[in-house]
Write an enzyme that holds these catalytic residues in place. Structure first.
Site, short mmCIF file in Angstrom:
data_model
loop_
_atom_site.label_atom_id
_atom_site.label_comp_id
_atom_site.label_asym_id
_atom_site.label_seq_id
_atom_site.Cartn_x
_atom_site.Cartn_y
_atom_site.Cartn_z
N CYS A 1 0.78 -1.24 0.00
CA CYS A 1 0.00 0.00 0.00
C CYS A 1 0.81 1.28 0.00
O CYS A 1 0.64 2.11 -0.89
CB CYS A 1 -0.93 0.01 1.21
SG CYS A 1 -1.89 -1.48 1.34
C1 UGA Z 1 -1.56 0.22 5.73
C2 UGA Z 1 -2.37 1.13 6.64
O1 UGA Z 1 -1.86 1.07 7.98
C3 UGA Z 1 -3.86 0.71 6.65
O2 UGA Z 1 -4.64 1.66 7.42
C4 UGA Z 1 -4.37 0.72 5.20
O3 UGA Z 1 -5.74 0.28 5.13
C5 UGA Z 1 -3.52 -0.23 4.39
O4 UGA Z 1 -2.14 0.21 4.43
C6 UGA Z 1 -4.02 -0.20 2.99
O5 UGA Z 1 -3.99 0.84 2.36
O6 UGA Z 1 -4.51 -1.23 2.55
P1 UGA Z 1 -0.46 -2.21 5.98
O7 UGA Z 1 0.27 -1.86 4.74
O8 UGA Z 1 -1.12 -3.52 6.08
O9 UGA Z 1 -1.60 -1.11 6.27
O10 UGA Z 1 0.60 -2.17 7.18
P2 UGA Z 1 1.15 -1.05 8.19
O11 UGA Z 1 1.03 -1.56 9.57
O12 UGA Z 1 0.59 0.30 7.92
O13 UGA Z 1 2.71 -1.06 7.83
C7 UGA Z 1 3.19 -0.61 6.58
C8 UGA Z 1 4.71 -0.61 6.61
O14 UGA Z 1 5.20 0.40 7.49
C9 UGA Z 1 5.30 -1.93 7.10
O15 UGA Z 1 6.43 -2.22 6.35
C10 UGA Z 1 5.70 -1.64 8.55
O16 UGA Z 1 6.76 -2.42 9.00
C11 UGA Z 1 6.09 -0.17 8.43
N1 UGA Z 1 5.96 0.54 9.72
C12 UGA Z 1 4.72 0.77 10.26
C13 UGA Z 1 7.11 0.96 10.37
O17 UGA Z 1 8.23 0.76 9.89
N2 UGA Z 1 6.99 1.64 11.55
C14 UGA Z 1 5.77 1.91 12.12
O18 UGA Z 1 5.75 2.55 13.21
C15 UGA Z 1 4.61 1.45 11.48
#
Ligand code: UGA
Length: 507
Positions: free
Chosen positions: A311
């Site tokens: 995403c």
């Molecule tokens: C993200 C959004 O959080 C959701 O709200 C949204 O619906 C979704 O995209 C989408 O558009 O479908 P997702 O991609 O499943 O969800 O996962 P996240 O938890 O947001 O993490 C995304 C990336 O950022 C991962 O690689 C994670 O490791 C990284 N991340 C996240 C960090 O490095 N640090 C953080 O504090 C949070």
């Protein structure tokens, strides 16, 4: 998103109160739901909600509707996926999905349609959860969505009665009004009184998709006619969440702006991590204190290897591109992307710091999904990290509790390398045996309990921890040398002398 259809396929009551109320036996699903919904069932003017596309998002959305007393019928063009779902088996690794699928299939609230026509026949509200993958030049590829819409329009044209088509897939602002709605109206020749079109973005994060779908923080509706608005509000009446009603393009923008903001937060944290390393601090301590200000908030300030997943990168690129088309620039998104690219280079620097020469060395890469809690490897940073290690002459061993099969598919199918170039290991111990370096990429709980035997199995007990999953005290207890992203080595125990302590005056 999304990957709205982060799919594997191209579309891939209330009787008298008992005198001594008993607590129901708690299950995992109950804890995900946060208790049962006490509200009575609203008038059933909607028969079934039809979900088109049963990828990660479609499936979680369908199960949440079924659980919230909105029976669903699901269709996916992938016959194998339909068979898997019909037999009550989950095609994905996602907390609670297997249990809820079993429950709602036997309750009859979750049904799989054999054809799209069957779905259109039994559902008045049809939710599109089709994939909008990355396309050329940072745009999204609307091909799968438009093909699905055309097929759906043919089925709608052959039925009677009001239908509401809801776009849940992530599409750039303007897409529903400019592309999807005209395609539906042209093929069905129906007016808004007979066919409603609405936008309803999802905010589900993998690893917590069911919890997010069952207890959303907000419901965003993009509607342009009152009948569609009433119908969609009715569908969501059993969900305990505030509703935000906007235009279709406004709702599409909410989705992109949300992902862009979250991506920017992650990139911000990653830059603070680099400063923390230089200053001999720990980024988590800094982020905790920064995030204690409620205007900032603690979430999404976890530094790491950079954001991955299907995403953030795709959505931010698409919003940057769409902004240009609209004669604007979206610099926050440009910043988030550029810092994210740098973060991969930073990981390479940390690898060199841990192990200056990689030639002939064995490196164990632990956790290859894009984050813990999912088997999804799309845009996982483990892919470029493994490729760069190989290029530098290292032997690469991979472990993940659930994602190895998908990684193998993506590794070869995505052109990263051949299957025999890397070694897939069933256990962390197997991956670590004789290794000169371990790199922790996705912080699965199993890695946090790092036993001393794992360190002993390595040729050099050295860990590059990209998520700070192993606290220094545990590392030294289990004989592990630690290099951690966002953690610097304090240069001295003393603070730098301040001007006042040096006898100067504060201005
Ligand atoms: C993200 C959004 O959080 C959701 O709200 C949204 O619906 C979704 O995209 C989408 O558009 O479908 P997702 O991609 O499943 O969800 O996962 P996240 O938890 O947001 O993490 C995304 C990336 O950022 C991962 O690689 C994670 O490791 C990284 N991340 C996240 C960090 O490095 N640090 C953080 O504090 C949070």
């Amino acid at each position: 998103m999304t990957a709205p259809l982060r799919t594997i396929t191209p579309w891939t009551s209330r009787g008298p109160v008992p005198s001594r109320p008993r607590r129901p036996r708690s299950t995992r699903i109950d804890s995900i739901e946060g208790g049962s919904d006490p509200r009575p069932m609203p008038s059933p003017s909607v028969r079934r909600v039809g979900i088109v596309g049963a990828g990660y998002m479609g499936l979680a959305t369908a199960l949440a509707f079924a659980r919230r007393r909105r029976p669903v019928v699901v269709y996916d063009s992938n016959a194998r996926l339909r068979r898997t779902l019909s037999s009550g088996r989950s095609p994905i690794h996602e907390v609670g999905v297997r249990e809820l699928l079993r429950r709602e299939t036997s309750s009859g609230a979750f049904r799989v349609a054999g054809t799209l026509g069957e779905l259109v026949e039994s559902a008045d509200v049809i939710v599109l959860c089709l994939p909008t993958p990355r396309g050329a030049g940072g745009r999204i590829d609307l091909g799968p969505m438009l093909r699905g819409v055309r097929e759906l329009a043919r089925e709608i044209a052959a039925t009677h009665g009001y239908r509401l088509v809801v776009v849940k897939s992530t599409v750039v602002p303007g897409t529903t009004v400019e592309r999807i709605e005209p395609a539906l109206r042209a093929a069905t020749r129906r007016s808004p009184r007979e066919l409603g079109v609405a936008v309803n973005p999802e905010f589900l994060a993998e690893g917590s998709m069911l919890a997010d779908a069952l207890r959303p923080e907000r419901i965003v509706l993009g509607v342009s006619d009152p009948k569609a608005a009433r119908t969609l509000r009715h569908v969501y009446a059993t969900f305990p969440a505030p509703v935000h009603e906007l235009s279709p393009s406004g709702a599409e923008l909410v989705k992109y702006a949300s992902n862009a903001f979250l991506a920017a937060k992650v990139s911000f944290a990653n830059e603070v991590a680099r400063l923390s390393e230089r200053l001999g601090e720990n980024v988590d301590r800094v982020a905790r204190a920064v995030g204690a200000d409620s205007r900032i908030g603690r979430k999404f300030l976890r530094a790491g290897p950079g954001f991955g997943g299907s995403c953030f990168d795709k959505d931010v690129r698409a919003l940057v591109g769409r902004s240009r088309e609209l004669g604007e620039r979206f610099r926050t998104g440009e910043f988030a992307l550029s810092v994210n690219e740098d973060q991969l280079r930073h990981v390479a620097r940390l690898v060199r710091r841990a192990l200056p020469t990689l030639e002939g060395k064995t490196v164990a890469l632990l956790g290859v999904s894009f984050k813990a809690g999912t088997d999804d490897v799309r845009e996982s940073r483990a892919l470029p990290i493994a490729r760069d290690l190989l290029r530098a002459g290292a032997r690469v061993r991979l472990h993940d509790p659930v994602a190895l099969a998908r990684f193998a598919e993506e590794w070869t199918g995505g052109g990263w390398g051949s299957k025999d170039e890397v070694e897939f290991c069933a256990t962390p111990a197997g991956a670590l045996r004789g290794a000169d370096l371990a790199i922790l990429h996705a912080d699965w709980p199993a890695y946090r309990a790092w036993p001393a035997a794992w360190s002993r199995a390595m040729r050099q007990p050295l860990l590059l921890d990209l998520r700070r999953a192993i606290p220094p005290a545990r590392a030294s207890k289990v004989g592990l040398r630690l290099v951690a992203l966002g953690v610097g080595v304090p240069t001295s125990g003393r603070r730098p002398r301040s001007r006042s302590s040096a006898g100067g005056r504060r201005a």
